[in-house]
Write an enzyme that holds these catalytic residues in place. Structure first.
Site, PDB file in Angstrom:
ATOM      1  N   GLU A 142      -0.328  -3.610  -2.020  1.00  0.00           N
ATOM      2  CA  GLU A 142      -1.739  -4.004  -2.033  1.00  0.00           C
ATOM      3  C   GLU A 142      -2.219  -4.447  -3.413  1.00  0.00           C
ATOM      4  OE1 GLU A 142      -1.353  -1.017   1.392  1.00  0.00           O
ATOM      5  OE2 GLU A 142      -0.644  -1.129  -0.690  1.00  0.00           O
TER       6      GLU A 142
ATOM      7  N   PHE B 246      -6.607  11.704   8.365  1.00  0.00           N
ATOM      8  CA  PHE B 246      -5.391  11.051   7.888  1.00  0.00           C
ATOM      9  C   PHE B 246      -5.738   9.721   7.224  1.00  0.00           C
ATOM     10  CE2 PHE B 246      -1.823   8.090   8.740  1.00  0.00           C
ATOM     11  CZ  PHE B 246      -0.870   8.708   7.953  1.00  0.00           C
ATOM     12  N   GLN B 247      -5.213   9.521   6.033  1.00  0.00           N
ATOM     13  CA  GLN B 247      -5.433   8.312   5.228  1.00  0.00           C
ATOM     14  C   GLN B 247      -6.921   8.027   5.018  1.00  0.00           C
ATOM     15  OE1 GLN B 247      -3.028   5.046   6.842  1.00  0.00           O
ATOM     16  NE2 GLN B 247      -1.335   5.668   5.516  1.00  0.00           N
TER      17      GLN B 247
ATOM     18  N   LYS C 287     -13.399   1.805  11.335  1.00  0.00           N
ATOM     19  CA  LYS C 287     -12.588   1.246  12.423  1.00  0.00           C
ATOM     20  C   LYS C 287     -13.409   1.008  13.684  1.00  0.00           C
ATOM     21  CE  LYS C 287      -8.275   2.053  14.977  1.00  0.00           C
ATOM     22  NZ  LYS C 287      -7.580   0.826  14.573  1.00  0.00           N
TER      23      LYS C 287
ATOM     24  N   MET D 223       4.664  -5.018 -27.487  1.00  0.00           N
ATOM     25  CA  MET D 223       3.461  -4.851 -28.281  1.00  0.00           C
ATOM     26  C   MET D 223       3.340  -3.424 -28.813  1.00  0.00           C
ATOM     27  SD  MET D 223       1.000  -6.611 -29.517  1.00  0.00           S
ATOM     28  CE  MET D 223       0.506  -8.022 -28.532  1.00  0.00           C
TER      29      MET D 223
END
Length: 572
Positions: free
Chosen positions: A52, A114-115, A164, A486
């Site tokens: 993602e 969940f999630q 949802k 760097m």
């Protein structure tokens, strides 16, 4: 005509209403209804990324290179939180993206489902606006508002979280013309200050008159081209303005492409790794015109002494940036392009100005670092010179963050907004490949080069799978010095050679990794080999990885340490 559609269908219709034809994303359980609707719709191309974070960076690269709003999808919980680095990157650099995730159903919110995560709370500090949709009746207005906020005023990212059940519920939908969006917004949907910022600020004509007077009376004028010039696509106006008033132009990291890098007035980059010409000019000018520049700590390293001999004029669309870091005698609030147009109206009748003596002083200092060229030993300048010579002049360059980024900005010459895509404000390692994918998708007829370091590339090299699957001919050039370059440089110059955890002499072999993903790759250590590899990459028609061997002690020069006066060069 009103239609009865599910929330998922309404979301897609609203995206098409906004002119969206490209989405980058990764599906999951809570967003499946949206993906099911996407399966049954036309007009939107979806690019499945490997992570993602890559979707957010791709949307960002698409937005920066095209000037349009980039869009990305993710599912709930870890899907949404994986977007955060990309969203924060877009926020720091004022890039317009709309990130959309779907959460658990409204009844499960706050129950440690969940999630599930409170993604709006996570996103609020790193977006222009964040909103959770739990009522399908407001979905269309929220999506329309999201695009208005993302592209209006000072652009930036917006995050929408849709439960949802909203994506599954039917309601009526009526298309709306873009010109009607702001008028139709519910008064309480956006905070009052945010809603007001969607209208362009009215430029103070008196302030424009005063700045024109300052320009005419100046003997040593200097211009800083910042990211606001790029965002407003004001490069044409700035070219006319700078040449009219005969003033040198320094370019910030985010200003690349806002002023032609090949113009004789260009002094190069300014700030911590700015050229001697840029930093000395700012330190000695009597008038400093900062266009779309927020004077970050990488530019005004010591704000109290920055441009101390000059009257500072700051032109910016965001009132919060004016005078925030560096005191300015005069400010103009407004879109840089519009302000430059007004200044040109006042100054062009006065005729061409001449500051030859001032320019002679400024350009007595180098605008680029000179390297010792040795047989068989590659330098960053040699690599960049070959790229500039062999690639089309309109090639888009995407970078990650580190030494390679500074070299690419110092030595490449960018001609137009969106040609340089880099993470300036947030400094995101792993940004470059996802951003290159977005830029290539948005600009299919242009060549896209991804310049990176071995430290940055290992973070998100998984997006090579995306590059290969969609047949994107991106060329990745790795400046491979087997260290975190760097940080290693700082350890050399400031930390007495204490090289703590910056050694990267470990797998993988980058050409072998490219081949594992179905691409080609070569490791090179001479100019001749690099030129051969680049020609092969340009001709092959698919993605290619060139692993360039550099000395681990090669430095970005010049360098001014943080907090020091802008001309206190530690390395030149």
């Amino acid at each position: 005509m009103e239609l009865q559609l599910t929330g998922a269908q309404i979301l897609l219709e609203c995206l098409k209403e906004q002119g969206v034809d490209t989405v980058f994303g990764y599906p999951g359980g809570t967003i499946l209804d949206v993906y099911d609707a996407l399966y049954q719709t036309s007009g939107i191309s979806h690019y499945l990324v490997s992570h993602e974070q890559g979707a957010a960076h791709a949307a960002d690269g698409y937005a920066r290179s095209t000037g349009r709003v980039g869009v990305c999808f993710a599912t709930s919980g870890p899907g949404a939180t994986n977007l955060t680095t990309g969203i924060a990157t877009a926020m720091a650099d004022s890039s317009p993206i709309v990130a959309i995730s779907c959460n658990v159903t409204s009844q499960l919110l706050g129950k440690n489902s969940f999630q599930e995560v409170d993604s709006t709370a996570v996103m609020r500090p790193i977006t222009k606006w964040t909103h959770q949709v739990t009522d399908v009746a407001e979905l269309a207005d929220v999506v329309r508002a999201a695009f208005l906020v993302a592209r209006s005023g000072r652009p930036g990212p917006v995050f929408l979280d849709i439960t949802k059940d909203v994506t599954q519920t039917m309601t009526s939908y009526a298309p709306v013309h873009l010109s009607e969006h702001l008028a139709r917004l519910e008064p309480g949907l956006l905070p009052e200050g945010l809603r007001a910022s969607l209208e362009p600020p009215v430029v103070d004509e008196g302030a424009v008159d005063e700045v024109a007077r300052l320009v005419l009376s100046s003997k040593r004028p200097m211009i800083i081209c910042g990211g606001g010039v790029v965002r407003s696509r004001a490069n044409g106006e700035l070219n006319r303005f700078a040449n009219l008033i005969d003033a040198p132009v320094a370019i910030t990291v985010m200003g690349g492409g806002g002023f032609r890098g090949r113009d004789p007035l260009t002094t190069g980059m300014i700030g911590m790794h700015g050229s001697q010409a840029s930093n000395m000019a700012v330190d000695n000018c009597d008038l400093l015109l900062a266009l779309g520049c927020r004077f970050s700590d990488r530019i005004a390293l010591q704000p109290d002494t920055f441009a101390a001999k000059a009257k500072v004029v700051q032109i910016d669309i965001d009132p919060r940036e004016v005078g925030k870091n560096v005191h300015c005698e005069q400010a103009i609030l407004g879109d840089v392009r519009q302000v430059l147009q007004l200044l040109l109206q006042r100054l062009e009748p006065e005729g061409q100005l001449d500051h030859s003596d001032w320019k002679e002083f400024v350009f007595s200092y180098p605008t680029e670092t000179v390297y010792d060229e040795e047989e068989g030993h590659l330098t960053p300048k040699q690599v960049d010179s070959v790229v500039a010579r062999l690639c089309p002049q309109d090639t888009i360059v995407s970078t990650d963050v580190g030494q390679h980024q500074m070299w690419a900005i110092q030595h490449f010459h960018y001609d137009y907004p969106g040609q340089l895509i880099t993470s300036g404000g947030f400094g995101t390692m792993g940004f470059g490949l996802g951003a290159a994918i977005g830029a290539q998708v948005g600009n299919p007829t242009k060549r896209v080069i991804h310049v990176t370091g071995d430290g940055s590339f290992r973070m998100n090299c998984i997006e090579l799978a995306t590059e290969e699957h969609y047949k994107l001919p991106i060329i990745t050039i790795i400046y491979d010095n087997e260290v975190l370059g760097m940080v290693h440089q700082w350890q050399t110059l400031i930390y007495n050679g204490h090289y703590s955890q910056t050694n990267l002499d470990r797998p993988p072999s980058w050409p072998d990794l490219a081949r594992a993903y179905g691409l080609d790759g070569r490791r090179v250590s001479t100019v001749a080999d690099f030129e051969d590899a680049l020609r092969e990459a340009l001709d092959c028609g698919h993605g290619y990885v060139i692993d360039v061997v550099l000395d681990r002690d090669e430095m970005v020069r010049p360098m001014v340490p943080g907090g020091q006066h802008i001309t206190n060069f530690l390395a030149v």
